[in-house]
Design a protein around this motif. Structure first.
Motif, short mmCIF file in Angstrom:
data_model
loop_
_atom_site.label_atom_id
_atom_site.label_comp_id
_atom_site.label_asym_id
_atom_site.label_seq_id
_atom_site.Cartn_x
_atom_site.Cartn_y
_atom_site.Cartn_z
N GLU A 1 36.06 38.42 43.51
CA GLU A 1 37.29 39.01 44.18
C GLU A 1 38.19 38.28 45.07
N SER A 2 37.89 36.97 45.21
CA SER A 2 38.52 36.02 46.24
C SER A 2 39.48 35.56 45.46
N ASN A 3 40.54 35.24 46.27
CA ASN A 3 41.63 34.51 45.64
C ASN A 3 42.35 35.27 44.63
N VAL A 4 42.37 36.71 44.75
CA VAL A 4 43.16 37.31 43.68
C VAL A 4 44.11 38.59 44.45
N ASP A 5 45.09 39.03 43.80
CA ASP A 5 46.14 39.97 44.21
C ASP A 5 46.09 41.08 43.42
N LEU A 6 45.79 42.26 44.15
CA LEU A 6 45.56 43.68 43.44
C LEU A 6 47.23 43.91 43.36
N VAL A 7 47.90 43.94 42.15
CA VAL A 7 49.30 44.40 41.96
C VAL A 7 49.48 46.16 41.34
N TYR B 1 44.99 39.28 35.31
CA TYR B 1 43.66 39.87 34.95
C TYR B 1 43.63 41.41 34.89
N ILE B 2 43.34 41.99 33.78
CA ILE B 2 43.53 43.45 33.49
C ILE B 2 42.06 43.68 33.20
N PHE B 3 41.59 44.96 34.23
CA PHE B 3 40.29 45.31 34.09
C PHE B 3 40.55 46.74 34.07
N LEU B 4 39.39 47.33 32.92
CA LEU B 4 39.26 48.84 32.57
C LEU B 4 37.83 48.96 32.98
N HIS B 5 37.71 49.69 33.88
CA HIS B 5 36.17 49.90 34.64
C HIS B 5 36.04 51.42 34.94
N HIS B 6 34.75 51.80 35.31
CA HIS B 6 34.53 53.01 35.64
C HIS B 6 35.14 53.16 37.09
N ALA B 7 35.67 54.54 37.36
CA ALA B 7 36.41 54.73 38.38
C ALA B 7 35.34 54.86 39.63
N GLY B 8 35.67 54.54 40.81
CA GLY B 8 35.39 54.27 41.98
C GLY B 8 34.37 52.92 42.15
N ILE B 9 34.35 52.18 40.85
CA ILE B 9 33.55 50.86 41.20
C ILE B 9 34.47 49.65 40.99
N LEU B 10 34.12 48.79 41.85
CA LEU B 10 35.06 47.61 41.71
C LEU B 10 34.60 46.75 40.33
N PRO B 11 35.52 45.98 39.60
CA PRO B 11 35.34 45.47 38.36
C PRO B 11 33.98 44.57 38.47
N TRP B 12 33.90 43.96 39.63
CA TRP B 12 32.93 42.76 39.70
C TRP B 12 31.49 43.42 39.77
N HIS B 13 31.43 44.68 40.03
CA HIS B 13 30.19 45.39 40.28
C HIS B 13 29.87 46.54 39.20
N ASP B 14 30.60 46.63 37.99
CA ASP B 14 30.63 47.17 36.88
C ASP B 14 30.07 46.66 35.78
N GLY B 15 28.99 46.63 35.18
CA GLY B 15 28.48 46.28 34.03
C GLY B 15 28.89 46.34 32.77
N LYS B 16 29.86 47.42 32.83
CA LYS B 16 30.35 48.16 31.51
C LYS B 16 31.82 47.84 31.61
N GLN B 17 32.40 47.12 32.34
CA GLN B 17 33.81 47.00 32.54
C GLN B 17 34.11 45.94 31.17
#
Length: 545
Positions: A76-82, A115-131
């Motif tokens: 999650e470094s060098n990224v901006d959440l928009v 970068y568009i992520f669809l992941h489980h609520a409450g979990i960061l995309p980098w920590h979600d194995g099912k994203q």
């Protein structure tokens, strides 16, 4: 050798096979065979080989959109959440506009990725194995549209900073901002057959093993067809923030597969040399119309292509055999040639879609050849220098020329002042890219606005001779069909407004010709332009028998 009728039948037959084959291919795209074992029961009950939808478990999802200048990210470094959409509902459509910070690298003709992520609520995309995630560039390179100015005063249509204009030449591509990002998720609880996964969807699928069954995670898709040229914004060095409109809507499996194929087709066109603007015209056909109207467009385009070919074929055949200009207006032939060439140059100057430009170019070449036939021109080469000779007219052809000249004399009193007045008005009030652009626009506006008046000499000749037997009616019939098809295309394909209005103007011309055909029925005992009469043909055939 094949006769003309058998050749036409062959072409129509090939056309019918092509349409039938295309319909079958489209059916194969829209329809996907489900897993046969899924009908026996739910997941885990004798459904080996099936791939089940993870969305059927109704997980709580979250949508996150990040921007970065790197094409690959591992953390999650060098990224901006928009944009962050918590409790994301795949069934509910939305549209939100956010401001995106533009890094210095992007302002210097660099690329910015989303970068568009669809992941489980409450979990960061980098920590979600099912994203699931997908990447899309937010910038593209394109040659900017030339600035238009008033040719007399030099006033600019848009106030641009001179320093910005000097940073790059007009013919060099510069970085543009894609102001729209359209997202889709396939929402059908469709069970795929693992042994025959569609190749188009497979590349968007991510599989996970849950117990004894295989599931596919939500299929996230970016609708690149919605990225239109009209939504692009030039990125200059003073820009620090730009708006981004993120829209979402659900999509069915059939439409998803169709959209994937269409995006691949547009990409292939660009690989073959189509510019961003040419590809945008094709995108507009798909995006700006619904699927039912799109299907109608396909059949309309197919028939337009068929009638174009048959009209060109019969027109060429008619003029190839023609030996006499009796009853034919030479002025009308010259005008059609001039107007067709001017229209082609105008469409070329306006950077119109190749779908319109190519047929116009072919028509211009045919009209130039018809002028050579009408004026009985022969070209003889004396070394490297061509020598042009003109043939002579007989008495009947000279009579036709008198009628032609008489009609043009009266027509010039109306036509020339209108054309000159229109050119002067546009020079004073309309902005153009160059003097050449003004000249071509003045010519083409005269062609479009008053061009149908140049068909009057031919109508006048028909009236004086009380006959229309000398006209190429087969070619006219196919052109008439195409004229009404053009009326439909006028609302589908992007083209200049004057060209669109000209399509409806042609309807009136053909209706007048049809009225004259009804008014002056063909005299079968009269010799036509080939030196034959209809009554003699059966006798010749009977003599051979």
């Amino acid at each position: 050798m094949l006769s003309r009728s058998s050749f036409t039948s062959l072409v129509v037959g090939v056309f019918a096979v092509y349409v039938a084959h295309t319909c079958w291919v489209m059916y194969g795209i829209v329809y996907t065979r489900p897993c046969p074992a899924a009908a026996a029961g739910g997941a885990g009950s004798g459904s080996a080989g099936c791939v089940w939808p993870y969305l059927a478990r109704r997980p709580k999802l979250q949508l996150s959109v990040y921007t970065t200048t790197r094409s690959n990210i591992g953390a999650e470094s060098n990224v901006d959440l928009v944009l962050n959409v918590e409790d994301f509902d795949i069934e509910s459509k939305f549209e939100r506009t956010v401001n995106v910070s533009v890094p210095k690298k992007t302002r210097n003709n660099g690329t910015l990725y989303a970068y568009i992520f669809l992941h489980h609520a409450g979990i960061l995309p980098w920590h979600d194995g099912k994203q699931v995630h997908i990447v899309s560039p937010l910038t593209t390179y394109m040659v900017p549209k030339p600035e238009e100015i008033n040719l007399l005063t030099g006033e600019s249509a848009t106030q641009q900073i001179e320093a910005e204009k000097q940073t790059s030449a007009l013919d060099e591509p510069v970085s543009h901002w894609r102001s729209r990002l359209t997202l889709n998720v396939m929402v059908e609880d469709f069970v795929f057959d693992g042994s025959s996964l569609p190749a188009d969807v497979h590349r968007y699928m991510k599989m996970v093993q849950l117990g004894k069954t295989v599931h596919y995670l939500p299929i996230l898709f970016i609708d690149q067809l919605s990225n239109r040229v009209k939504d692009l914004m030039v990125i200059n060095r003073s820009t620090t923030e730009l708006p981004l409109t993120v829209s979402y809507d659900k999509i069915s499996l059939g439409k998803l597969r169709f959209w994937i194929h269409m995006q691949d087709a547009v990409y292939s066109l660009q690989q073959f040399g189509f510019s961003e603007k040419d590809a945008d015209e094709v995108k507009g056909i798909f995006v700006d119309t619904n699927l039912y109207f799109l299907a109608l467009t396909f059949f309309v385009a197919a028939f337009h292509l068929l009638f174009d070919f048959l009209a060109f074929k019969n027109d060429i055949s008619f003029w190839k055999k023609k030996r006499s200009m009796i009853g034919m207006s030479t002025k009308a032939v010259l005008w059609r040639c001039f107007s067709t060439v001017v229209i082609f140059l105008f469409l070329l100057d306006e950077q119109t879609s190749l779908l319109v430009l190519i047929p116009a170019g072919i028509g211009a070449v045919i009209e130039l050849w018809k002028v050579k036939k009408a004026l009985k021109m022969t070209i003889k080469w004396q070394g490297l220098r061509p020598k042009i000779q003109f043939g002579t007219y007989n008495d009947s052809e000279k009579k036709t020329e008198e009628y032609d000249a008489q009609a043009m004399k009266y027509l010039s009193y109306l036509l020339y002042p209108l054309c000159i007045g229109g050119a002067g008005y546009s020079l004073l009030n309309v902005k153009y890219k160059s003097w050449y652009s003004w000249l071509i626009n003045s010519f083409v506006n005269g062609v479009y606005a008053f061009g149908f008046l140049f068909m009057l000499p031919q109508l006048f000749v028909n009236y004086k001779m009380k006959s229309v037997a000398h006209l190429p009616w087969k070619a006219f019939t196919y052109k008439a069909f195409n004229t009404f098809i053009d009326d439909i295309f006028a609302f589908i394909i992007t083209m200049p407004t004057s060209h669109r209005l000209a399509c409806f103007r042609d309807d009136v011309v053909f209706l007048v010709y049809l009225y004259q055909r009804w008014l002056y029925p063909v005299d079968k005992s009269r010799v036509n332009e080939y030196g034959e009469s209809y009554e003699e043909k059966p006798k010749k055939k009977a003599h051979r028998e």
